[in-house]
Design an enzyme around this catalytic site. Structure first.
Site, PDB file in Angstrom:
ATOM      1  N   GLU A 158      34.021  46.179 -20.973  1.00 55.13           N
ATOM      2  CA  GLU A 158      32.229  45.626 -21.991  1.00 55.13           C
ATOM      3  C   GLU A 158      31.663  44.347 -20.814  1.00 55.13           C
ATOM      4  O   GLU A 158      31.342  43.677 -21.194  1.00 55.13           O
ATOM      5  CB  GLU A 158      31.966  45.700 -22.656  1.00 55.13           C
ATOM      6  CG  GLU A 158      32.420  46.934 -24.307  1.00 55.13           C
ATOM      7  CD  GLU A 158      32.408  46.448 -25.808  1.00 55.13           C
ATOM      8  OE1 GLU A 158      32.110  45.360 -25.800  1.00 55.13           O
ATOM      9  OE2 GLU A 158      32.194  48.100 -25.936  1.00 55.13           O
ATOM     10  N   GLU A 275      36.328  53.648 -26.740  1.00 49.94           N
ATOM     11  CA  GLU A 275      36.099  52.191 -27.431  1.00 49.94           C
ATOM     12  C   GLU A 275      35.253  53.358 -28.407  1.00 49.94           C
ATOM     13  O   GLU A 275      34.072  54.325 -27.798  1.00 49.94           O
ATOM     14  CB  GLU A 275      35.789  51.839 -27.712  1.00 49.94           C
ATOM     15  CG  GLU A 275      37.308  50.800 -27.113  1.00 49.94           C
ATOM     16  CD  GLU A 275      36.265  49.259 -27.319  1.00 49.94           C
ATOM     17  OE1 GLU A 275      35.476  48.825 -28.742  1.00 49.94           O
ATOM     18  OE2 GLU A 275      37.134  48.274 -26.729  1.00 49.94           O
TER      19      GLU A 275
END
Length: 502
Positions: A158, A275
């Site tokens: 991220e 995820e």
């Protein structure tokens, strides 16, 4: 009534089991982690496992030394080997996420999580590339090239968020990815490398990332992103509350990368959702509920149409990003709590593991598959209201006409809802003990088991008439197999008490 076709409409994708998430890498050294992973692999069976912190200081991969004024680093794989061995012994392979930055290589001191993963770029990209090459060379030497080729390698986590990558500096991430991808390919050109592992709400990053890799001829074997449907966190001590969007929002996020890559040279690349979950908070009690299982059921059933993998975050509550959990049930991401208590969403995955490879029917609230030996499974789930404005319907009817050979079917039904297969409900009823005693743990393990019923159903014209009434937030798996009666001709249940009916 829904008439299920007798012939498959295609294969049922197993993308739902391709990967699962975990806490930071060093947790794999603990007994609770390894016990949990064995259960998950025995009852579900994932292919790959992905987590953070492979290079964080707790793994000890970069060890500095100073000898007679000569300063350097030693690449040390003591813990790495134990972690990888624990995975492989459990029957699962690593999905390698390269991060975070070892302190000895870091350009700054900014960290994330309770365990302080450093999120700054390297002082020297050459030193970082040396670390990547040394690590992968070691893994290839130890496990063989054919094995390591099956381990996807993802660069960072991220980077679009400044809590994970200093200043969310996109240009700096592109440079890190370029250096890393070339280092990977220097070990072997067939190793799979990809990114950018972006969070929801950063869709604009992917086109710019692929434009960069295309323009600079940087290796890219897959693209990755994350998916959640929860709103901003409403924090209270040791817990979070959040709004939820409909579960279809997860499927929309799964579909986004392929849509963005259409018309580019990367249109055929694998898409990995590395995820996903309902909430992105590791302390949201929604994760522990039957609601979460019913909410995610259509995502698991339909997600394989949109992505090559989608990794549930995570398999276990052995997870310490926000610190050591303060209670057994605390809203952790895991399919299992500490001490291996199964949550309703665990059973959703376990039910899917018993489905067959041939897809017969897939609808808004049902999935019907067939095994090569003729067994048929029907998974059904109740609709939910993600807004929380209503508790959801008390009852939901599913009526299926299912093709099956023979004249009778053996029917096994496994059910999870608010009161069955739901240790969270039992835990709340016993007063929410933060550290349950052994007797309480035994009761919670018992409460976590689905209810199961068995029946024999007559078939008419090669079909079973299956009528299911689902309770609120229920998921149910019905397994049907043809009956081959091997009873002795002289067996007579009317004589069980010894009375001769003659």
């Amino acid at each position: 009534m829904i008439r299920v076709p007798a012939e498959p409409v295609g294969p049922f994708s197993d993308a739902w089991r391709r990967c699962v998430g975990t806490g930071r890498a060093e947790l794999a050294l603990r007994r609770d982690f390894q016990d949990s992973l064995r259960i998950v692999q025995r009852e579900i069976g994932f292919d790959l496992i992905r987590g953070h912190g492979l290079f964080s200081d707790g793994m000890g991969v970069v060890r500095p030394y100073d000898q007679a004024g000569l300063r350097g680093v030693q690449h040390n794989f003591t813990y790495l080997d134990q972690v990888i061995d624990a995975y492989l012994e459990a029957g699962i392979r690593p999905f390698l996420e390269l991060g975070f930055m070892p302190e000895e290589l870091a350009s700054g001191t900014q960290t994330v999580f309770w365990w302080k993963g450093n999120i700054t770029p390297p002082r020297s990209h050459q030193d970082w590339a040396d670390l990547v090459r040394a690590t992968l060379t070691h893994l290839v030497d130890r496990h063989g090239l054919d094995e390591v080729r099956t381990w996807p390698i993802e660069v960072w986590n991220e980077p679009n968020l400044d809590i994970f990558w200093q200043d969310a500096d996109e240009k700096a991430y592109h440079h890190l990815y370029e250096v890393t991808a070339h280092a990977v390919k220097e070990v072997d050109a067939s190793l799979q490398v990809g990114g950018p592992a972006i969070s929801p709400g950063a869709d604009e990053w992917l086109p710019r990332f692929t434009e960069f890799t295309d323009r600079h001829d940087v290796p890219l074997d897959f693209v990755s992103r994350h998916a959640y449907t929860s709103g901003p966190a409403q924090r209270v001590p040791f817990s979070s509350y959040q709004t939820l969007a409909p579960a279809s929002g997860l499927l929309d996020q799964f579909a986004t990368p392929r849509r963005q890559l259409q018309g580019t040279r990367y249109a055929g690349l694998p898409v990995h959702i590395t995820e996903f979950n309902s909430s992105y908070c590791p302390d949201n009690l929604i994760h522990d509920t039957a609601f979460n299982a019913a909410y995610l059921a259509p995502v698991l059933a339909h997600g394989g149409e949109l992505a090559d993998s989608f990794s549930y975050w995570t398999f276990s509550d052995m997870f310490e990003e926000a610190g050591v959990p303060t209670a057994l049930f605390h809203g952790g991401f895991g399919l299992l709590t500490h001490r291996q208590i199964r949550k309703p969403t665990f059973h959703l995955y376990a039910f899917l593991s018993r489905t067959g490879p041939d897809l017969l029917a897939l609808g808004d609230h049902h999935l019907v598959t067939r095994h090569p030996d003729g067994r048929v499974t029907a998974l059904a789930w109740a609709p939910v209201d993600p807004t929380g404005e209503t508790p959801g319907p008390d009852r939901h009817e599913v009526h299926l006409s299912i093709p099956l050979a023979g004249t009778e079917a053996f029917v096994r039904r496994s059910t999870v809802d608010e009161t069955h297969g739901n240790a969270y409900t039992a835990w709340r009823a016993m007063g929410s003990p933060r550290s349950p005693k052994q007797g309480q743990l035994d009761m919670l393990h018992e409460a976590s088991q689905p209810s199961r019923t068995h029946d024999r159903l007559p078939l008419a014209d090669g079909r079973a008439d299956l009528r299911l009434t689902l309770a609120r937030n229920e998921i149910t798996l019905v397994e049907l197999s043809p009956v081959v009666d091997e009873s002795f001709a002289w067996w007579d249940e009317t004589r069980l008490l010894g009375r001769d009916p003659r």
